[in-house]
Design an enzyme around this catalytic site. Structure first.
Site, short mmCIF file in Angstrom:
data_model
loop_
_atom_site.label_atom_id
_atom_site.label_comp_id
_atom_site.label_asym_id
_atom_site.label_seq_id
_atom_site.Cartn_x
_atom_site.Cartn_y
_atom_site.Cartn_z
N HIS A 5 1.02 -1.12 0.25
CA HIS A 5 0.00 0.03 -0.07
C HIS A 5 0.70 1.40 -0.05
O HIS A 5 1.90 1.32 0.79
CB HIS A 5 -0.93 -0.11 1.22
CG HIS A 5 -1.71 1.21 1.55
ND1 HIS A 5 -2.99 1.33 0.74
CD2 HIS A 5 -1.61 2.12 1.97
CE1 HIS A 5 -3.52 2.53 0.98
NE2 HIS A 5 -2.81 3.00 1.61
N ASP A 8 -15.28 2.06 6.48
CA ASP A 8 -14.42 3.23 6.25
C ASP A 8 -14.78 3.93 5.12
O ASP A 8 -14.48 5.24 4.90
CB ASP A 8 -12.97 2.14 5.64
CG ASP A 8 -11.90 3.44 5.14
OD1 ASP A 8 -11.47 4.13 6.08
OD2 ASP A 8 -11.47 3.45 3.98
N ARG A 42 -14.91 12.22 7.51
CA ARG A 42 -13.62 12.50 8.00
C ARG A 42 -13.36 13.88 6.88
O ARG A 42 -12.70 14.92 7.07
CB ARG A 42 -12.71 11.87 8.06
CG ARG A 42 -13.04 10.76 9.34
CD ARG A 42 -12.02 9.73 9.26
NE ARG A 42 -10.57 10.04 9.30
CZ ARG A 42 -9.68 9.43 8.54
NH1 ARG A 42 -10.00 8.33 7.97
NH2 ARG A 42 -8.56 9.61 8.74
N SER A 64 -8.10 3.20 9.06
CA SER A 64 -8.49 3.04 7.79
C SER A 64 -7.65 2.53 6.70
O SER A 64 -8.37 1.63 6.10
CB SER A 64 -8.53 4.54 7.26
OG SER A 64 -8.81 4.79 5.81
N LYS A 121 -8.69 -1.91 5.39
CA LYS A 121 -8.53 -2.43 4.09
C LYS A 121 -7.70 -3.41 3.74
O LYS A 121 -7.76 -4.38 3.18
CB LYS A 121 -8.56 -1.13 3.19
CG LYS A 121 -9.71 -0.37 3.32
CD LYS A 121 -9.61 1.02 2.18
CE LYS A 121 -8.77 1.96 3.14
NZ LYS A 121 -8.84 3.35 2.55
#
Ligand code: URA
Length: 434
Positions: free
Chosen positions: A82, A161, A168, A183, A187
């Site tokens: 990620h 999320d 947010r 968050s 995932k």
């Protein structure tokens, strides 16, 4: 249990219990807790923070708000990567085939880009015919057979999320480490990989502006990953200028292919070797970082990483000939050099602004539904530290028409800051958290 009590508890600096966190996330996802209460809670978390146990509980409650992927039918070690997001970030297109060529299974669910940062899925669609919306069955079959699949999200992963991030985003509560960690990691954990590596960007073009903030986020992410039973590492990298030279979907694919061919080295290759070494060592497939780096470099030298990219494209119905013949990739009809009006040494390149130049050309999405032009974008010829003479090209604009090209050239010139004195390039890799 009352949400008002939980808000007051966090406002006053208390730690929420596991049950309280589950109640809050379940209630919010089900629509039983209203946005105004959840935004008050997010703001309380921004100010009061959360400890590791609370952050892990929040992450797991979010994981269980939707479906999760069980990758156990896939043989071998499964890895995922990620990035916290950056301009010109085509790392996955290089790293995933490299590590898959070294024997790690890549089962990656990827998002589309919104705004100035394109997603990996958009970039892969530059290959004619490439299908990102493959079925879950085909996804598993490809990972087992080819060693790699990169697909748009199929299962309904982490609905909490989606709802919470949208809230947010409009309530000034994005920048809180426990909220960012839960968050991102919810995932990643819902996607089921055994090894997770994180590229945490740091600088003007990133979410985390200073090395201290980036390092705090990297430590938070890896701690939660490990507490959740995963092998996890993070690399902190510079995003004070775009990554590599190309910004724009097909242009980035071409740059990625050039790295896989062994023709382009520099920071992009260094990043892939560093992230790849984290994956191979965490997966137990290399004894040391040095051995891992040698294995990864060999996958470029012997052509196996490039072949793995071609296998990925073919397995997802794309034209794999484009991996070896870039004239088969989308290209813009107009090119224009953005000539420098100043001489000096490049001190900064506003990464976010370069992303906006690509967006102006049609290479990014304004809304989730927008179509993007895969051929347009920018290829930079000058990076931080380089000497530039007046009239020299800073970069080539790839545009759909002459007017857009001229506007983009002017915008690109404004992204550059010069110094009369030589500029030392800052370290690209700012730290590794294992
Ligand atoms: N990226 C995410 O997915 N979540 C955040 O909260 C911030 C960045």
């Amino acid at each position: 249990m009352q949400m008002t009590d939980l808000i007051a508890k966090k406002r006053d600096g208390g730690a929420l219990s596991t049950e309280e966190i589950r109640f809050m996330i379940q209630g919010y996802t089900a629509g039983e807790i209203p946005d105004y209460q959840m935004s008050a809670m997010c703001m309380a978390i921004v100010w009061r923070g959360m400890d590791d146990r609370e952050t892990l509980d929040l992450t797991m409650a979010m994981v269980h708000s939707g479906e999760t992927l069980d990758l156990s039918p896939i043989r071998g070690i499964k890895a995922d990567k990620h990035s916290t997001g950056g301009v010109g970030d085509k790392t996955s297109l290089i790293l995933c085939p490299m590590v898959a060529a070294c024997g790690v299974k890549i089962a990656k669910m990827s998002g589309r880009g919104l705004g100035h940062t394109g997603g990996t899925i958009d970039k892969l669609e530059s290959f004619p015919g490439f299908v990102t919306g493959i079925s879950e069955e085909r996804f598993f079959e490809n990972v087992n057979r080819v060693g790699i699949a990169i697909a748009g999200q199929t299962a309904d992963l982490v609905p909490a999320d989606k709802k919470l991030y949208a809230l947010r985003d409009v309530t000034g509560t994005v920048p809180a480490i426990p909220l960012i960690v839960s968050s991102i990691m919810s995932k990643k954990l819902a996607s089921g990989a055994d090894v997770i590596v994180l590229d945490v960007k740091c600088g003007s073009g990133a979410f985390m502006k200073t090395p201290e903030q980036a390092s705090e986020l990297a430590r938070g992410l890896t701690r939660v990953g490990r507490l959740a039973g995963k092998k996890c590492a993070a690399v902190i990298t510079d995003m004070d200028e775009p990554l590599g030279c190309a910004v724009g979907n097909a242009l980035e694919v071409k740059e990625a292919i050039s790295v896989l061919r062994g023709e382009t080295k520099g920071e992009l290759l260094e990043l892939c070797l560093t992230l790849g070494a984290c994956i191979l060592t965490e997966a137990g497939l290399a004894e040391s970082e040095q051995a891992a780096r040698e294995q990864l470099q060999r996958s470029i030298d012997d052509g196996s990483a490039l072949r793995k990219l071609a296998d990925l494209v073919e397995a997802q119905y794309g034209d794999s000939r484009a991996v070896y013949d870039e004239t088969l990739l989308p290209a813009a009809p107009v090119t224009l050099e953005a000539l420098s009006e100043e001489a000096g040494y490049v001190r900064r390149i506003e990464a976010e602004q370069v992303g906006l130049v690509s967006m102006h050309l049609g290479g990014g999405r304004v809304t989730k539904e927008s179509a993007i032009d895969l051929g347009v974008g920018v290829v930079l010829h000058k990076k931080v530290g380089d000497r530039v003479e007046k009239g020299e090209s800073l970069g080539t604009i790839h545009a759909s028409d002459e007017k857009k090209a001229a506007e983009a050239a002017e915008l690109l010139r404004r992204c550059y800051r010069f110094s009369a004195e030589p500029v030392e390039k800052p370290a690209f890799i700012k730290g590794v958290v294992r």
